[in-house]
Scaffold this motif. Structure first.
Motif, PDB file in Angstrom:
ATOM      1  N   PRO A 149      38.606  31.944  56.956  1.00  0.00           N
ATOM      2  CA  PRO A 149      38.871  31.603  58.301  1.00  0.00           C
ATOM      3  C   PRO A 149      39.592  32.683  59.267  1.00  0.00           C
ATOM      4  CG  PRO A 149      39.615  29.720  56.807  1.00  0.00           C
ATOM      5  CD  PRO A 149      39.455  31.184  56.113  1.00  0.00           C
ATOM      6  N   GLU A 150      39.315  32.695  60.458  1.00  0.00           N
ATOM      7  CA  GLU A 150      39.976  33.627  61.313  1.00  0.00           C
ATOM      8  C   GLU A 150      41.462  33.539  61.446  1.00  0.00           C
ATOM      9  OE1 GLU A 150      38.788  33.237  65.586  1.00  0.00           O
ATOM     10  OE2 GLU A 150      40.139  34.867  66.125  1.00  0.00           O
TER      11      GLU A 150
ATOM     12  N   LEU B 283      48.183  29.193  67.974  1.00  0.00           N
ATOM     13  CA  LEU B 283      47.245  30.484  68.691  1.00  0.00           C
ATOM     14  C   LEU B 283      45.756  30.152  68.536  1.00  0.00           C
ATOM     15  CD1 LEU B 283      49.132  33.225  66.685  1.00  0.00           C
ATOM     16  CD2 LEU B 283      49.888  32.472  69.121  1.00  0.00           C
ATOM     17  N   LYS B 284      45.243  30.669  69.428  1.00  0.00           N
ATOM     18  CA  LYS B 284      43.648  30.236  69.666  1.00  0.00           C
ATOM     19  C   LYS B 284      42.910  30.955  68.553  1.00  0.00           C
ATOM     20  CE  LYS B 284      39.833  29.390  72.621  1.00  0.00           C
ATOM     21  NZ  LYS B 284      39.441  28.032  72.124  1.00  0.00           N
TER      22      LYS B 284
ATOM     23  N   PHE C 112      43.513  32.536  58.845  1.00  0.00           N
ATOM     24  CA  PHE C 112      44.012  33.336  57.532  1.00  0.00           C
ATOM     25  C   PHE C 112      43.840  34.671  57.773  1.00  0.00           C
ATOM     26  CE2 PHE C 112      43.773  29.864  54.143  1.00  0.00           C
ATOM     27  CZ  PHE C 112      44.385  28.940  55.055  1.00  0.00           C
TER      28      PHE C 112
ATOM     29  N   ASP D  45      38.077  26.503  62.106  1.00  0.00           N
ATOM     30  CA  ASP D  45      37.985  26.032  60.606  1.00  0.00           C
ATOM     31  C   ASP D  45      39.362  25.987  59.901  1.00  0.00           C
ATOM     32  OD1 ASP D  45      37.916  28.654  61.156  1.00  0.00           O
ATOM     33  OD2 ASP D  45      36.216  29.115  59.504  1.00  0.00           O
TER      34      ASP D  45
ATOM     35  N   SER E 251      39.406  30.262  65.564  1.00  0.00           N
ATOM     36  CA  SER E 251      38.181  29.423  65.185  1.00  0.00           C
ATOM     37  C   SER E 251      38.845  28.148  64.578  1.00  0.00           C
ATOM     38  CB  SER E 251      37.268  30.183  64.240  1.00  0.00           C
ATOM     39  OG  SER E 251      37.841  30.491  63.058  1.00  0.00           O
TER      40      SER E 251
END
Lengths: 215, 218
Positions: free
Chosen positions: A22-23, A121-122, A25, A126, A124
């Motif tokens: 995921p983004e 923080l923005k 991570f 998941d 995705s």
């Protein structure tokens, strides 16, 4: 630079190299690699596995006009060469600064209770990633994990039941682990923490607060 | 704050999509047509020269050779990762256009051509298939400007070949696990559970590559 003692796991390296994290991570991994040459080399070796697989893959038919279409894409490209961003001179490495919009002084902290501050923080949906600021000498409430939690230290240090974590160190916590991180005396501890499932707090008060704080 | 960050990301995402839009006409410019050769398959190590000719001389014939070898492989990689034929086709073309655009960043002492193109294809996968932003680590200060040492280039090629051999010699089952890790969209916990064994078996070869890369970084 201080010695980094806690590194990316083999599983994280493979998953980052394969492009399936995921983004949230990915951001933690990219930030750690920016500070850690050992993991940078390990990633390069891991990417080489991807390269070897690409060489071995059975190829498929491509469109007859694929090459001319690609040349058309190239003709539309910006002719200025792509520049690589210079390494950050601040506390936050460049990939993280891009999410924050600047260095530490640009972080918009909000209270997370018990003196701890956070800034989500923005990314995705998941997984989630946030910056945490733990006042020197204080603790994050005792908690367990439903999924995986990555915690990367950016400033100061914390200790928990397992070890000490200083700048650049990454702690990987999973379902078996319960811990209560305590910031060392001397400096507030700033961490980047990513979770792919909500944390599990062991007392009632943080559990109630959890709904509001999106931890 | 989150609103600011979101706005920033949207802009950069839009920009990159515009730049590589495969649907846009070639803006009235005449596109040079290069005849693709069909049977010539140079040795793997040779791709370094092709990419260097693209990098240094913007050589379209060399690019055509690279394209012929890599575009179908990149498309295959994207299809194995779950893309439809048309999305994989489009993304493979975009990936190859990026190869042209970023050729000046290629450093043969740090990565083989296959590895370098793999990382570009992997990033296209995240962007086009998973619709996510990909944070990249900072690059090192020594950058690609300095002319790489030919010994380093050779040593890297040798290590890459050894790695490919080690991979080819793995028992079929273990090889499939590694391929699934890279090609199928397994969750990272599934990979954690499944890849421990095959990784262990190529560890010694991997460590050689690692040591060399680490040495290069000192």
């Amino acid at each position: 630079m201080t010695q980094i003692n806690h590194h990316l796991s083999a599983e994280l390296l493979i998953a980052y190299s394969a492009g399936i994290l995921p983004e949230a991570f990915n951001l933690v991994v990219a930030t750690h690699i920016s500070m850690c040459d050992d993991c940078r080399a390990a990633l390069a070796a891991q990417d080489a596995v991807g390269g070897a697989l690409l060489d071995e893959v059975t190829d498929v038919q491509i469109a007859d006009d694929a090459f001319s279409k690609t040349l058309a894409l190239i003709a539309e490209q910006d002719t200025k060469p792509v520049k690589i961003a210079p390494p950050s001179k601040g506390v936050l490495p460049t990939p993280l600064q891009e999410y924050v919009g600047g260095d530490v002084d640009a972080i918009r902290w909000k209270s997370a209770g018990m003196g701890v501050q956070q800034a989500i923080l923005k990314t995705s949906k998941d997984a989630k990633v946030r910056l945490l600021r733990i006042p020197a000498g204080s603790a994050v409430p005792d908690h367990g994990h439903r999924g995986t939690e990555l915690t990367l230290v950016l400033q100061g240090a914390f200790r928990d039941e397992t070890d000490r974590f200083g700048r650049g160190d990454l702690e990987v916590a999973n379902e078996d682990m319960e811990h209560m991180p305590v910031a060392e005396i001397g400096e507030d501890c700033i961490c980047l923490a990513a979770t792919d499932a909500p944390l599990r707090f062991n007392s009632m008060l943080p559990r109630l607060a959890q709904t509001f704080l999106r931890i | 704050m989150t609103a600011n960050v979101a706005a920033q990301h949207d802009t950069s995402a839009n920009r990159s999509k515009e730049a590589y839009s495969p649907y846009a006409p070639p803006s009235g410019r005449v596109v040079e047509v290069i005849q693709l050769k069909t049977s010539k398959t140079p040795h793997r190590g040779a791709w370094v020269q092709e990419l260097e000719r693209v990098r240094d001389k913007r050589d379209k014939a060399a690019f055509a050779d690279l394209f012929q070898h890599f575009a179908p492989r990149v498309k295959s990689f994207l299809m194995k990762s779950g893309a439809s034929d048309s999305l994989a086709e489009e993304s493979a073309q975009e990936a190859m256009a990026i190869v042209w655009q970023k050729a000046h960043l290629f450093d043969p002492s740090r990565a083989s051509v296959s590895t370098w193109i793999f990382t570009i294809a992997r990033n296209r996968k995240i962007d086009a298939l998973r619709k996510q932003n990909r944070p990249e680590p900072e690059d090192l200060a020594w950058g690609p400007e300095a002319e790489p040492d030919q010994e380093d280039v050779l040593a890297l090629q040798q290590e890459t070949t050894k790695l490919a051999q080690a991979l080819a010699e793995l028992p079929q089952k273990q090889k499939e696990l590694i391929e699934r890790a890279y090609f199928a969209d397994l969750s990272h916990s599934e990979i954690a559970a499944e890849t421990g064994l095959p990784l262990g078996t190529i560890k010694s070869r991997l460590r050689l590559a690692l040591d060399r890369l680490r040495h290069r970084m000192k």
